[in-house]
Design an enzyme around this catalytic site. Structure first.
Site, PDB file in Angstrom:
ATOM      1  N   LYS A   3       1.079  -1.102  -0.195  1.00 24.90           N
ATOM      2  CA  LYS A   3      -0.070  -0.232  -0.298  1.00 24.90           C
ATOM      3  C   LYS A   3       0.483   1.194   0.310  1.00 24.90           C
ATOM      4  O   LYS A   3       1.124   2.099  -0.729  1.00 24.90           O
ATOM      5  CB  LYS A   3      -0.674   0.267   1.116  1.00 24.90           C
ATOM      6  CG  LYS A   3      -2.462  -1.243   1.131  1.00 24.90           C
ATOM      7  CD  LYS A   3      -2.829  -0.672   2.374  1.00 24.90           C
ATOM      8  CE  LYS A   3      -4.328  -1.359   2.433  1.00 24.90           C
ATOM      9  NZ  LYS A   3      -5.003  -1.197   3.930  1.00 24.90           N
TER      10      LYS A   3
ATOM     11  N   ASP B 271      -8.624   1.735   3.940  1.00 26.28           N
ATOM     12  CA  ASP B 271      -8.934   0.539   4.036  1.00 26.28           C
ATOM     13  C   ASP B 271      -9.724  -0.421   2.800  1.00 26.28           C
ATOM     14  O   ASP B 271     -10.326   0.658   2.468  1.00 26.28           O
ATOM     15  CB  ASP B 271     -10.192   0.489   5.887  1.00 26.28           C
ATOM     16  CG  ASP B 271     -10.679  -1.224   5.564  1.00 26.28           C
ATOM     17  OD1 ASP B 271      -9.916  -1.864   6.546  1.00 26.28           O
ATOM     18  OD2 ASP B 271     -11.597  -2.005   5.928  1.00 26.28           O
TER      19      ASP B 271
ATOM     20  N   GLY C 295      -2.117  -9.397  -3.498  1.00 21.67           N
ATOM     21  CA  GLY C 295      -3.227  -9.717  -2.920  1.00 21.67           C
ATOM     22  C   GLY C 295      -3.646 -10.247  -4.296  1.00 21.67           C
ATOM     23  O   GLY C 295      -3.461 -11.612  -4.593  1.00 21.67           O
TER      24      GLY C 295
ATOM     25  N   ASP D  79      -4.750  -8.483  -7.134  1.00 25.21           N
ATOM     26  CA  ASP D  79      -4.559  -8.865  -8.827  1.00 25.21           C
ATOM     27  C   ASP D  79      -4.975  -9.566  -9.409  1.00 25.21           C
ATOM     28  O   ASP D  79      -5.118  -9.347 -10.388  1.00 25.21           O
ATOM     29  CB  ASP D  79      -3.654  -7.840  -9.175  1.00 25.21           C
ATOM     30  CG  ASP D  79      -3.452  -6.675  -7.707  1.00 25.21           C
ATOM     31  OD1 ASP D  79      -4.957  -5.984  -7.700  1.00 25.21           O
ATOM     32  OD2 ASP D  79      -2.872  -6.249  -7.651  1.00 25.21           O
TER      33      ASP D  79
ATOM     34  N   LYS E 142      -2.416   0.386 -13.817  1.00 27.98           N
ATOM     35  CA  LYS E 142      -2.662   0.237 -12.343  1.00 27.98           C
ATOM     36  C   LYS E 142      -3.944   1.169 -11.249  1.00 27.98           C
ATOM     37  O   LYS E 142      -4.408   1.153 -11.369  1.00 27.98           O
ATOM     38  CB  LYS E 142      -2.339  -0.807 -11.304  1.00 27.98           C
ATOM     39  CG  LYS E 142      -3.295  -1.154 -10.216  1.00 27.98           C
ATOM     40  CD  LYS E 142      -2.199  -1.890  -9.471  1.00 27.98           C
ATOM     41  CE  LYS E 142      -4.041  -2.447  -8.315  1.00 27.98           C
ATOM     42  NZ  LYS E 142      -3.259  -3.032  -7.299  1.00 27.98           N
TER      43      LYS E 142
ATOM     44  N   HIS F 230      -8.894   1.673  -7.766  1.00 34.19           N
ATOM     45  CA  HIS F 230      -9.776   2.431  -6.604  1.00 34.19           C
ATOM     46  C   HIS F 230      -8.410   3.113  -5.384  1.00 34.19           C
ATOM     47  O   HIS F 230      -9.188   3.747  -4.832  1.00 34.19           O
ATOM     48  CB  HIS F 230     -10.254   1.104  -5.486  1.00 34.19           C
ATOM     49  CG  HIS F 230      -9.260  -0.276  -5.093  1.00 34.19           C
ATOM     50  ND1 HIS F 230      -8.382  -0.357  -5.792  1.00 34.19           N
ATOM     51  CD2 HIS F 230      -9.040  -1.057  -3.680  1.00 34.19           C
ATOM     52  CE1 HIS F 230      -7.445  -1.091  -4.878  1.00 34.19           C
ATOM     53  NE2 HIS F 230      -7.905  -1.709  -4.382  1.00 34.19           N
ATOM     54  N   ARG F 231      -7.635   2.462  -4.965  1.00 31.73           N
ATOM     55  CA  ARG F 231      -6.887   3.327  -3.878  1.00 31.73           C
ATOM     56  C   ARG F 231      -6.370   4.843  -4.604  1.00 31.73           C
ATOM     57  O   ARG F 231      -6.591   5.804  -4.236  1.00 31.73           O
ATOM     58  CB  ARG F 231      -5.436   2.899  -3.546  1.00 31.73           C
ATOM     59  CG  ARG F 231      -4.848   3.103  -2.679  1.00 31.73           C
ATOM     60  CD  ARG F 231      -3.852   2.042  -1.467  1.00 31.73           C
ATOM     61  NE  ARG F 231      -4.644   0.761  -1.451  1.00 31.73           N
ATOM     62  CZ  ARG F 231      -4.547   0.162  -1.958  1.00 31.73           C
ATOM     63  NH1 ARG F 231      -4.051  -0.446  -3.298  1.00 31.73           N
ATOM     64  NH2 ARG F 231      -5.265  -1.192  -0.898  1.00 31.73           N
TER      65      ARG F 231
END
Ligand code: IMP
Length: 188
Positions: free
Chosen positions: A16, A67, A147, A149, A170, A175-176
Site C-alpha cells: 500500500k 481500508d 493480493g 490482482d 493500475k 480504487h486506491r
C-alpha cells in the site's frame, strides 16, 4: 520550488505504501506508521476511521488511513472488509476461485473498494471512497501488484487482470488511486 508535504499514513502494508507513493508523486513524502488498532467495524469507512483516529491520537498530527478489499457478488460481497483475514494470504486467490466454483451460476462481477479517512487533531474527520468494478478471472494471470490482482479484471481496462498491468496502468483506474485523489483537496 515548494517543499514536499508530509502524509502520515497508518499502515504496515508495504504494498500500500508503495502504491500511495506512486499515486501521490514527488509532491508528497509518505511516512508510514503501523497501528495496532483493531479493525472491528463492518464497513471500509469505519475501519479506515479507526486506524486514522488511532494514529492521530498517538502522534497529535493529521493522519490518513485506508481500508480496502474486494467484494465478489457471487459470494454475497465476501470477503469485503475481511479480505486480508478471511484466510491465509497464500489462499486469498484460491479461496475466491474455489468458493465461486461451489456456487452454481454465481455472478463473477466484483469490485475493489478503498475508503480513505483523514483525521485532524482538532477532531475534524473526512472519509472518501474509491471503487473499481470488474469480474473475477477464471484463473490467475500475471504477477504484478499484490493480493487479488491476478484474478481481478477491471471493467475500465482492456481485459487484462491488474496482475498483468504496469503500476501506472493500475494507478490510472484503481480504487486506491481514486480514493487518494479524492482526499487530496482536503489535505490542502
Ligand atoms: P486492509 O485494508 O489492510 O484491511 O487490507 C485490504 C486487503 O484487501 C489486502 O490485504 C488485500 O488482500 C486486498 N486488497 C486491497 N487492495 C488491493 C489491491 O489493490 N490489489 C489486490 N488486493 C487488494
Amino acid at each position: 520550488m515548494t517543499r514536499p508535504r508530509k502524509l502520515l499514513f497508518a499502515t504496515g502494508n508495504e504494498h500500500k505504501v508503495e502504491e500511495v507513493r506512486a499515486i501521490l508523486g514527488p509532491d508528497w513524502v509518505v511516512e508510514a506508521r503501523p497501528t495496532d488498532a483493531e479493525e472491528t467495524a463492518e464497513t471500509f469507512e469505519g475501519n479506515a476511521l479507526i486506524k486514522a483516529r488511532a494514529l492521530c491520537a498517538e502522534t497529535g498530527e493529521a493522519s490518513v488511513a485506508d481500508d480496502s478489499g474486494i467484494e465478489v457478488d457471487g459470494l454475497g460481497k465476501e470477503p469485503g472488509v475481511r479480505s486480508a483475514r478471511w484466510t491465509g494470504e497464500a489462499d486469498w486467490v484460491p479461496k475466491v476461485l474455489r468458493s465461486l466454483a461451489a456456487v452454481p451460476d454465481a455472478p463473477r462481477t466484483c469490485r475493489y473498494v478503498a475508503a480513505v479517512a483523514l483525521v485532524r487533531p482538532d477532531g475534524t474527520e473526512v472519509v472518501v471512497r474509491g471503487t473499481v468494478e470488474g469480474v473475477v478471472a477464471p484463473a490467475p494471470r500475471g504477477d504484478a501488484g499484490f493480493g487479488y490482482d491476478p484474478i481481478m479484471i477491471p471493467d475500465d481496462g482492456d481485459g487484462r487482470t491488474f496482475g498483468e498491468m504496469s503500476e501506472d496502468e493500475k494507478h490510472a483506474i484503481s480504487h486506491r488511486a481514486r480514493a487518494f485523489r479524492a482526499i487530496l483537496p482536503h489535505l490542502a
